[in-house]
Design a protein around this motif. Structure first.
Motif, mmCIF file in Angstrom:
data_model
loop_
_atom_site.group_PDB
_atom_site.id
_atom_site.type_symbol
_atom_site.label_atom_id
_atom_site.label_comp_id
_atom_site.label_asym_id
_atom_site.label_seq_id
_atom_site.Cartn_x
_atom_site.Cartn_y
_atom_site.Cartn_z
ATOM 1 N N VAL A 131 42.397 49.912 52.098
ATOM 2 C CA VAL A 131 41.723 49.702 50.781
ATOM 3 C C VAL A 131 42.004 48.061 50.540
ATOM 4 C CG1 VAL A 131 41.425 50.910 48.661
ATOM 5 C CG2 VAL A 131 43.228 51.572 50.464
ATOM 6 N N GLU A 132 41.185 47.365 51.025
ATOM 7 C CA GLU A 132 40.989 45.843 50.681
ATOM 8 C C GLU A 132 41.216 45.756 49.375
ATOM 9 O OE1 GLU A 132 41.637 43.023 52.050
ATOM 10 O OE2 GLU A 132 41.392 43.049 54.047
ATOM 11 N N ASP A 133 41.692 44.719 48.623
ATOM 12 C CA ASP A 133 41.694 44.558 47.230
ATOM 13 C C ASP A 133 40.635 43.513 47.168
ATOM 14 O OD1 ASP A 133 44.164 43.697 44.705
ATOM 15 O OD2 ASP A 133 42.109 44.026 44.322
ATOM 16 N N PHE A 134 39.565 43.999 46.504
ATOM 17 C CA PHE A 134 38.597 42.862 46.421
ATOM 18 C C PHE A 134 38.727 41.932 45.514
ATOM 19 C CE2 PHE A 134 36.350 45.879 49.005
ATOM 20 C CZ PHE A 134 35.422 45.094 49.721
ATOM 21 N N SER A 135 39.831 42.221 44.383
ATOM 22 C CA SER A 135 39.767 41.277 43.662
ATOM 23 C C SER A 135 40.745 39.955 43.864
ATOM 24 C CB SER A 135 40.185 41.710 42.125
ATOM 25 O OG SER A 135 41.673 42.200 42.416
ATOM 26 N N ASN A 136 41.023 40.146 45.372
ATOM 27 C CA ASN A 136 42.129 38.931 45.745
ATOM 28 C C ASN A 136 41.418 37.686 46.167
ATOM 29 O OD1 ASN A 136 44.480 40.205 45.377
ATOM 30 N ND2 ASN A 136 44.691 41.105 47.659
ATOM 31 N N ILE A 137 41.287 37.024 44.896
ATOM 32 C CA ILE A 137 40.573 35.827 45.196
ATOM 33 C C ILE A 137 41.562 34.689 46.029
ATOM 34 C CG2 ILE A 137 39.667 33.803 43.829
ATOM 35 C CD1 ILE A 137 38.147 36.562 43.399
ATOM 36 N N VAL A 138 42.660 34.909 45.772
ATOM 37 C CA VAL A 138 43.860 33.872 46.386
ATOM 38 C C VAL A 138 44.402 34.674 47.598
ATOM 39 C CG1 VAL A 138 45.643 32.140 46.382
ATOM 40 C CG2 VAL A 138 43.879 32.346 44.395
ATOM 41 N N ARG A 139 44.407 34.075 48.726
ATOM 42 C CA ARG A 139 45.052 35.004 49.756
ATOM 43 C C ARG A 139 45.824 34.108 50.763
ATOM 44 N NH1 ARG A 139 43.675 40.645 50.217
ATOM 45 N NH2 ARG A 139 44.897 40.640 51.871
ATOM 46 N N TYR A 140 46.928 34.333 51.238
ATOM 47 C CA TYR A 140 47.791 33.722 52.179
ATOM 48 C C TYR A 140 47.525 33.896 53.314
ATOM 49 C CZ TYR A 140 51.086 33.311 48.196
ATOM 50 O OH TYR A 140 51.796 32.746 47.219
ATOM 51 N N VAL A 374 38.444 30.991 38.673
ATOM 52 C CA VAL A 374 38.959 32.338 38.231
ATOM 53 C C VAL A 374 39.477 33.201 39.205
ATOM 54 C CG1 VAL A 374 38.260 34.242 36.739
ATOM 55 C CG2 VAL A 374 37.127 31.939 36.355
ATOM 56 N N GLU A 375 40.920 33.551 38.859
ATOM 57 C CA GLU A 375 41.558 34.436 39.799
ATOM 58 C C GLU A 375 41.814 35.748 39.291
ATOM 59 O OE1 GLU A 375 45.539 32.539 40.767
ATOM 60 O OE2 GLU A 375 44.501 30.941 41.646
ATOM 61 N N LYS A 376 41.992 35.898 38.046
ATOM 62 C CA LYS A 376 42.048 37.413 37.505
ATOM 63 C C LYS A 376 41.458 37.306 35.995
ATOM 64 C CE LYS A 376 46.554 37.864 39.175
ATOM 65 N NZ LYS A 376 48.068 37.618 38.590
ATOM 66 N N ILE A 377 41.143 38.534 35.948
ATOM 67 C CA ILE A 377 40.805 39.045 34.490
ATOM 68 C C ILE A 377 41.495 40.114 34.032
ATOM 69 C CG2 ILE A 377 38.841 39.577 32.938
ATOM 70 C CD1 ILE A 377 37.015 37.979 34.774
ATOM 71 N N GLY A 380 40.503 40.826 29.050
ATOM 72 C CA GLY A 380 39.488 40.228 28.573
ATOM 73 C C GLY A 380 39.927 38.615 28.822
ATOM 74 N N VAL A 381 41.033 38.351 29.015
ATOM 75 C CA VAL A 381 41.686 36.917 29.227
ATOM 76 C C VAL A 381 41.635 36.671 30.857
ATOM 77 C CG1 VAL A 381 43.541 35.507 28.965
ATOM 78 C CG2 VAL A 381 43.266 37.207 27.354
ATOM 79 N N ILE A 382 40.792 35.568 30.883
ATOM 80 C CA ILE A 382 40.793 34.936 32.219
ATOM 81 C C ILE A 382 41.962 34.137 32.692
ATOM 82 C CG2 ILE A 382 39.428 33.068 33.607
ATOM 83 C CD1 ILE A 382 37.103 34.086 32.502
ATOM 84 N N GLU A 383 42.417 34.564 33.780
ATOM 85 C CA GLU A 383 43.241 33.573 34.606
ATOM 86 C C GLU A 383 42.979 32.568 35.703
ATOM 87 O OE1 GLU A 383 47.121 36.639 34.049
ATOM 88 O OE2 GLU A 383 47.321 35.239 35.677
ATOM 89 N N ALA A 384 42.833 31.645 35.527
ATOM 90 C CA ALA A 384 42.261 30.560 36.589
ATOM 91 C C ALA A 384 43.164 29.378 36.968
ATOM 92 C CB ALA A 384 41.083 29.858 35.920
ATOM 93 N N GLU A 399 33.564 39.564 33.054
ATOM 94 C CA GLU A 399 34.093 40.054 34.422
ATOM 95 C C GLU A 399 33.386 39.150 35.489
ATOM 96 O OE1 GLU A 399 36.012 42.423 35.683
ATOM 97 O OE2 GLU A 399 36.808 42.947 33.477
ATOM 98 N N LYS A 400 32.141 38.769 35.362
ATOM 99 C CA LYS A 400 31.108 38.540 36.184
ATOM 100 C C LYS A 400 31.873 36.917 36.747
ATOM 101 C CE LYS A 400 27.884 36.120 33.361
ATOM 102 N NZ LYS A 400 28.722 35.453 32.312
ATOM 103 N N ASP A 401 32.631 36.335 35.977
ATOM 104 C CA ASP A 401 33.230 35.013 36.002
ATOM 105 C C ASP A 401 34.274 34.896 37.297
ATOM 106 O OD1 ASP A 401 31.840 33.567 34.428
ATOM 107 O OD2 ASP A 401 33.144 34.380 32.832
ATOM 108 N N LEU A 402 34.901 36.201 37.815
ATOM 109 C CA LEU A 402 35.901 36.451 38.820
ATOM 110 C C LEU A 402 35.644 35.492 40.049
ATOM 111 C CD1 LEU A 402 38.626 37.767 39.020
ATOM 112 C CD2 LEU A 402 37.500 39.637 40.195
#
Ligand code: SAH
Ligand code: SF4
Ligand code: F3S
Length: 423
Positions: A131-140, A374-377, A380-384, A399-402
């Motif tokens: 189960v890859e986490d598709f919302s993982n914008i930043v990865r090590y 944008v890393e997380k939503i 309704g608040v965007i974390e970037a 959501e589409k800004d992720l």
């Protein structure tokens, strides 16, 4: 444990390397149908990933194990597993003190951790879709193992072993795979990434190759050692647009006497020279650092030099640590002349000064436009995050800004986070 719903809880202490290894382990367990829980009390497999860098890190592990052991009294089926650097250093002592621990895997043996856990818990490979986490914008991505620097205070070379650069092609492949799954920013990890070598790759050529991957938007890396930060790398940071304008460059001290005793292999003048070069090459670069106070032999005057440097360099953030004597390091034989009270005071002085500067820096960003990823939503608040690594909370997105870049105008600033609106 067959036929039972298995889940794991993992507690991670220590550096990004440990966080990376914990994530990787979790992902591997999910292929065996073992899912992650975020509450210790709900888990039947309890994993503790440990760190030995300071005494405090080890004390944290002991107190966690105390809690885990209590749980096991009520539910003897729970498996307790200890992995990582402390498991490497004093695995046998942990076992002696906590009889309830079922398995110990040291960091040098970390590649076998999955296999050992599988055996211990009788897991069967159902080949659950990972189960890859598709919302993982930043990865090590870890690019090397170990450290050869032997800073006199540091336990890392002892628990992680010799420095080895991983196969560059594997690193590129792992990154490509992450990017296919939605990752936009890759953070390259190593105790001293500047000295990375694999066949004809060095760190700069590795980053350059990485930057050619389509879909990858940002590259960060840590940690950098001032003695190995080359002009070539600085030049690359200036020209390669995907590389973030942030560098973590641990100074440790500004006293040449202390730096020498620490075996850091650079002078304060060299360090300042790097800061100047970086700022010249990459305008607005954010430079962050690590400082140790109360190293054996550090006098009030030595400390004053470090304090003055912090004031003058104006770091965009720093970590400050009280020196902690680690067994079997060279500094452990040096006389720890500074009282705990004095260490605490030096610690506080650096922290207060650095917080003051950090606030000034972020406040000066108010009213500016910043490009953020944008890393997380959440609710309704965007974390970037900015290229410099500042977190920005953005209102007015969806959501589409992720995973997208947004232009935001900064309207408010606190110590380490900013607030902005989409332009
Ligand atoms: N490889 C990285 C740092 C790894 S440890 C580097 O060289 O930059 C992270 C930080 O912990 C170090 O930069 C140092 O500031 C601190 N540290 C390491 N050993 C320590 C000790 N014995 N006591 C106090 N701080 C320590
Ligand atoms: Fe420790 Fe020094 Fe290696 Fe960093 S470079 S991990 S401080 S020995
Ligand atoms: Fe700690 Fe090991 Fe990292 S000692 S800092 S977890 S390499």
């Amino acid at each position: 444990m067959v036929g039972k719903v298995l889940n794991y809880f993992i507690e991670t202490i220590g550096c990004q390397m440990n966080i990376y290894e914990s994530n990787k382990l979790g992902l591997a367990l999910s292929a065996y149908g073992v899912s992650k829980v975020n509450v210790l009390q709900e888990a039947n497999i309890v994993i503790l990933n440990t760190c030995s860098v300071r005494l405090q890190s080890e004390q944290k592990a002991f107190s966690f194990l105390g809690r885990a052991e209590e749980l096991k009294k009520d539910n003897p089926n729970i498996k307790i597993i200890v992995i990582g650097c402390m498991a490497e250093r004093i695995g046998f002592k942990i076992q002696q003190r906590f009889k309830s621990v079922d398995l110990i895997v040291g960091s040098k043996d970390i590649d076998n951790a999955v296999l050992k856990i599988v055996n211990l818990c009788n897991l069967y490979d159902f080949s659950f879709d990972k189960v890859e986490d598709f919302s993982n914008i930043v990865r090590y991505v870890t690019i090397m193992r170990g450290c050869d620097n032997y800073c006199s205070y540091c336990i890392v070379p002892l628990v992680r072993g010799r420095e080895i650069g991983f196969n560059a092609l594997d690193i590129l492949e792992e990154s490509s795979l992450l990017i296919k799954n939605g990752t936009k920013e890759v953070v390259l990890l190593g105790q001293n990434v500047n000295s990375y070598r694999y066949k004809n790759f060095n760190f700069t050529s590795l980053v350059k190759s990485l930057a050619t991957i389509n879909g990858l938007e940002r590259i960060r890396f840590m940690t950098n050692h001032p003695k190995d930060l080359s002009d070539e790398l600085i030049e690359m940071m200036a020209t390669e647009s995907k590389v973030c304008s942030h560098i973590h460059l641990p100074m440790q001290s500004a006293s040449n006497k202390v730096l020498k005793a620490m075996n850091r292999k650079y002078s304060y003048e060299h360090y300042i020279g790097l800061v100047k070069k970086l700022r010249m090459a990459v305008p607005n670069i954010r430079i962050t650092t690590d400082i140790i106070v109360g190293f054996p032999g550090e006098t009030k005057e030595d400390f004053e030099e470090t304090f003055k440097a912090v004031k003058e360099i104006r770091f965009g953030g720093l970590y400050v640590f009280r020196y902690s004597s680690r067994p079997d390091t060279k500094a452990a034989n040096m006389f720890d002349n500074t009282s705990l009270k004095e260490k605490k005071m030096r610690h506080r002085l650096i922290l207060e000064e650095s917080n003051k500067i950090s606030v000034e820096i972020v406040k000066s960003m108010v009213g500016n436009a910043q490009q953020v990823l944008v890393e997380k939503i959440k609710n309704g608040v965007i974390e970037a995050r900015t290229s410099g690594g500042y977190k920005v909370f953005v209102t007015g997105g969806s959501e589409k800004d992720l995973g997208r870049h947004l232009n935001v105008s900064i309207k408010e600033a606190k110590v380490n986070s900013l607030f902005g609106d989409i332009v």
